[in-house]
Design an enzyme around this catalytic site. Structure first.
Site, PDB file in Angstrom:
ATOM      1  N   CYS A  37       0.850  -1.188   0.000  1.00 48.65           N
ATOM      2  CA  CYS A  37       0.000   0.000   0.000  1.00 48.65           C
ATOM      3  C   CYS A  37       0.884   1.235   0.000  1.00 48.65           C
ATOM      4  CB  CYS A  37      -0.886  -0.034   1.246  1.00 48.65           C
ATOM      5  SG  CYS A  37      -1.786   1.493   1.567  1.00 48.65           S
ATOM      6  N   THR A  39       0.766   3.487   2.018  1.00 55.60           N
ATOM      7  CA  THR A  39       1.177   3.730   3.402  1.00 55.60           C
ATOM      8  C   THR A  39       2.510   3.043   3.697  1.00 55.60           C
ATOM      9  OG1 THR A  39      -1.129   3.865   4.046  1.00 55.60           O
ATOM     10  CG2 THR A  39       0.441   3.453   5.810  1.00 55.60           C
ATOM     11  N   HIS A  42       5.122   5.227   2.274  1.00 54.12           N
ATOM     12  CA  HIS A  42       5.356   6.433   3.070  1.00 54.12           C
ATOM     13  C   HIS A  42       6.138   6.110   4.340  1.00 54.12           C
ATOM     14  CE1 HIS A  42       3.069   9.096   0.541  1.00 54.12           C
ATOM     15  NE2 HIS A  42       1.974   8.357   0.635  1.00 54.12           N
ATOM     16  N   HIS A  58      -0.513  -4.344   6.023  1.00 53.59           N
ATOM     17  CA  HIS A  58      -1.794  -4.275   6.748  1.00 53.59           C
ATOM     18  C   HIS A  58      -2.978  -4.694   5.889  1.00 53.59           C
ATOM     19  CE1 HIS A  58      -1.156  -0.361   4.831  1.00 53.59           C
ATOM     20  NE2 HIS A  58      -2.467  -0.361   4.660  1.00 53.59           N
ATOM     21  N   CYS A  88      -9.764   1.033  20.622  1.00 55.57           N
ATOM     22  CA  CYS A  88      -9.698   0.654  22.047  1.00 55.57           C
ATOM     23  C   CYS A  88     -11.084   0.364  22.606  1.00 55.57           C
ATOM     24  CB  CYS A  88      -9.008   1.751  22.852  1.00 55.57           C
ATOM     25  SG  CYS A  88     -10.047   3.210  23.163  1.00 55.57           S
ATOM     26  N   CYS A  91     -12.366   5.017  24.587  1.00 52.41           N
ATOM     27  CA  CYS A  91     -12.151   6.471  24.559  1.00 52.41           C
ATOM     28  C   CYS A  91     -13.439   7.168  24.096  1.00 52.41           C
ATOM     29  CB  CYS A  91     -10.982   6.808  23.635  1.00 52.41           C
ATOM     30  SG  CYS A  91     -11.363   6.551  21.883  1.00 52.41           S
ATOM     31  N   CYS A  94     -14.476   6.281  20.448  1.00 49.69           N
ATOM     32  CA  CYS A  94     -15.030   4.927  20.331  1.00 49.69           C
ATOM     33  C   CYS A  94     -16.437   4.883  20.907  1.00 49.69           C
ATOM     34  CB  CYS A  94     -14.148   3.923  21.062  1.00 49.69           C
ATOM     35  SG  CYS A  94     -12.655   3.482  20.157  1.00 49.69           S
ATOM     36  N   CYS A 102     -10.406   6.684  17.087  1.00 50.49           N
ATOM     37  CA  CYS A 102      -9.966   6.231  18.417  1.00 50.49           C
ATOM     38  C   CYS A 102      -8.679   6.947  18.846  1.00 50.49           C
ATOM     39  CB  CYS A 102      -9.731   4.718  18.338  1.00 50.49           C
ATOM     40  SG  CYS A 102      -8.968   4.021  19.825  1.00 50.49           S
TER      41      CYS A 102
END
Lengths: 339, 346
Positions: A37, A39, A42, A58, A88, A91, A94, A102
């Site tokens: 990807c 990402t 990067h 991922h 999580c 928070c 979430c 999150c």
């Protein structure tokens, strides 16, 4: 087992690791395919942070080999696609349902070990069972597809709309199909590479033009004489982000989906946005969209195979990323356990 | 052009072909030579029973509202669509001034003038004068027969907009009549992931299968709830569209939708009120939407059909001339299994 490990900007290489063990609520899977990807690129170029020593990757799918003591929903042999983003659940973001925002968002392949390895361990809650008839290579696209679905939800396409997709990389090509699948009556595409434009046409674009060949408005204008209802920017450059604003109709929606480098800015004319009452939206990762992505792949509503242009062994991550940067590859996969 | 033929309903099951003056297009109107008119369930109700709820036929009425034709004359102040243009007519002319019209929900306009709803004459006639901006031009590759079917398609598309259908969602459509089929086509075009259809009639289910339903279920042949649980791994369906219009299916819509899911009621129940479980609705926290006709859909529907995204070709089972409107209405009402969509061609 072997894993491809990030060692800091510009450095990635194979090293042996112990076989992962599942915690009580975890799964261990044999990784069959993991997508490369932007990402990952990067991170390797030092633009996005990641901890040295972790396994990148991922966008992955595989076969369950072992389940933790408390896991009842999966069993060895199940084929699964993996949602890498772990919220999580506690928070404020979430708790209001914005799991992607999150405060402590973790991601397999970014903050924890991911899919560029023969085996991976993950919380069972991140796994989605996929039918065995669906190739696990196609399932590696579930993650980018789930992100595109969030972008699409942000765009709010209505049946009959005229939609423009800027950029025909893997994201743009998924967006073309999703826009078509959402009932767009007209889909236009811009991309500098003819091979990608041809693929875009094959996957449902009515017209795909080279942005270097003169004023894009002249060559797409007849598709949407008053501008496009929705413009999906899938490149991630300031120039195309700015261009997107000029191609939307009055009252239209622009989604800045492509990821710009941190610090990049786009010149905008607030009066034009006011006068045309444009809506500019962003889309960050994939809240609540992964199951829909799996359904669309399983029902063959989205074609994955035509996007899969290159396959590399586990040791080929750096080579694959170099290939991506030339713009020639559409989607490159790493096959950690061979093809 | 002084007189024309029209099929006029005098009382239940009494349709007479008669000569009437050709209407004069008023300011802002076009005169349209009607070429194709679909028979709708509402036409059948007026034909068979002389009424639908509070709408009662008290004087002779021309039925038919799913229509398309050619523009032949402009009223004062009109310049488009040009003479000769093939158009689909949106059959409801709203007041354009009330709060509903101004908010874009003109289908709720209390003053709407709707074809073939007493006392407004409809389109089983050679000519209709109608507001020019409700005459939507048909691209070359859209036939006049398809133009007539834009109307029921608009209902299906409006239902999907009311349901805020998202790509990948799982849908159940109860009832495989014309509106169920149109909803199926609209849902498919809008990106539904899996679509299941129920009906008591096997041949209608077969049409749904041809239109891309992923599974069809006949409630007479087995337990629906369990079949759907199997099909969805126990998840249930995200959206249920009730297009059958019966008390049992309306009750079932609440039983079959998943928790937090969405229900759209389109089918008109023959007997009302219908008893439903409020507890179920509360416990599941469902969204229930009514669908009344449509608004702001026609242009989008035509564009989708022109783009090849919605195949309307498989719906028309019978084509009859204007002189046989009574037969067309009887056929649509009495031979539901064989007659999916009956079209009158002029």
């Amino acid at each position: 087992m072997q894993a491809s490990v990030y060692r800091g900007p510009g450095k990635i290489g194979l090293e042996p690791r112990g076989a992962p063990r599942p915690g009580p609520t975890d799964l261990v899977i044999q990784v069959r395919a993991c997508g490369l990807c932007g990402t990952d690129m990067h991170i390797l170029e030092g633009e996005f942070p990641a901890a040295p020593g972790i396994v990148l990757g991922h966008e992955f799918a595989g076969v369950v080999t072992e389940v933790g003591a408390a896991v009842t929903a999966f069993k060895p042999g199940d084929h699964v696609a993996v949602d890498p983003n772990i919220a999580c659940g506690l928070c404020p973001a979430c708790q209001r349902g914005d799991v992607h925002l999150c405060d402590d968002l973790q991601a397999l392949g970014v903050t924890r070990d991911g899919g560029f390895a023969e085996m991976a361990v993950l919380p069972a809650s991140q796994a989605y069972r996929v039918p065995e008839q669906l190739s696990l290579e196609a399932c590696a696209l579930a993650e980018p597809l789930s992100c595109c679905l969030h972008g699409l939800d942000q765009a709010g396409i209505r049946t009959g709309d005229r939609v423009l997709v800027i950029g025909a990389g893997p994201i743009g090509l998924l967006m073309v199909q999703l826009a078509r699948g959402s009932g767009a009556a007209v889909v236009g595409v811009t991309d500098p590479f003819e091979a990608k434009r041809a693929l875009a046409r094959r996957l449902g674009a009515d017209r795909a033009v080279d942005p270097a060949g003169g004023d894009v408005t002249d060559r797409l204008g007849d598709l949407a004489p008053r501008g496009f209802d929705v413009v999906l920017e899938c490149v991630g450059r300031p120039a195309t982000a700015a261009q997107a604003l000029g191609l939307a109709r009055r009252g239209g929606t622009v989604v800045w989906f492509g990821v710009n480098p941190p610090g990049a800015t786009v010149p905008v004319e607030p009066y034009m946005i006011y006068r045309n009452e444009l809506t500019i939206r962003a889309a960050f990762v994939n809240p609540h969209t992964f199951a829909r992505a799996v359904t669309l792949l399983a029902q063959r509503r989205i074609q994955a195979e035509p996007l899969l242009s290159h396959r590399f062994p586990l040791g080929g991550v750096a080579e694959g990323i170099a290939m991506m940067k030339t713009g020639q590859a559409v989607k490159a996969l790493v096959l950690p356990n061979g093809g | 052009m002084s007189s024309m033929l029209a099929a006029v309903l005098y009382r239940p099951r009494d349709v007479r072909l008669e000569r009437r003056p050709v209407p004069d297009p008023g300011a802002g109107e076009v005169l349209v030579r009607i070429r194709a008119v679909g028979v709708c369930g509402s036409d059948v109700h007026y034909y068979a029973e002389g009424r639908i709820g509070r709408y009662v036929i008290e004087r002779p009425l021309v039925l038919g509202h799913e229509c398309a034709g050619e523009v032949v004359q402009h009223g004062p102040g009109v310049s488009s669509p040009r003479i000769g243009t093939r158009v689909a007519l949106e059959p409801g002319a709203p007041c354009r001034r009330c709060r509903y019209c101004q908010a874009g929900r003109y289908n709720l306009c209390p003053q709407v003038i709707f074809m073939a709803t007493p006392p407004v004459d409809g389109a089983f006639a050679e000519y209709v004068a109608w507001p020019a901006d409700l005459a939507f031009p048909l691209p070359e590759n859209v036939s006049l027969a398809e133009g007539a079917l834009i109307e029921p398609l608009a209902v299906g598309m409006h239902a999907m907009r009311r349901a805020s259908l998202v790509p990948g969602a799982t849908l159940l459509i109860q009832g495989a009549g014309p509106i169920g089929q149109m909803t199926l086509l609209a849902a498919r075009a809008a990106g539904a992931g899996r679509i299941f259809v129920t009906d008591l009639d096997g041949s209608r289910l077969a049409v749904a299968k041809n239109h891309g339903a992923d599974a069809v279920l006949n409630p007479a042949e087995g337990e629906l709830y369990e079949a759907l649980a199997d099909l969805t791994d126990g998840e249930g369906v995200d959206v249920v569209v009730e297009a059958a219009g019966s008390a049992p299916t309306i009750r079932q819509s609440l039983e079959l939708v998943r928790r937090g899911g969405t229900i759209v009621w389109i089918g008109l129940p023959a007997k009302d009120p219908v008893e439903v479980s409020a507890l179920q609705a509360i416990d599941k926290e469902v969204n229930v939407f009514g669908v009344f006709r449509y608004a702001n859909v026609y242009a989008d529907a035509i564009r989708l059909v022109a783009a090849g995204r919605i195949p309307l070709g498989g719906l028309v089972t019978h084509r009859l001339p204007l002189s046989r409107v009574g037969e067309a209405l009887a056929l649509a009402g009495e031979r539901k299994s064989a007659a999916m969509k009956v079209l009158v061609e002029l």
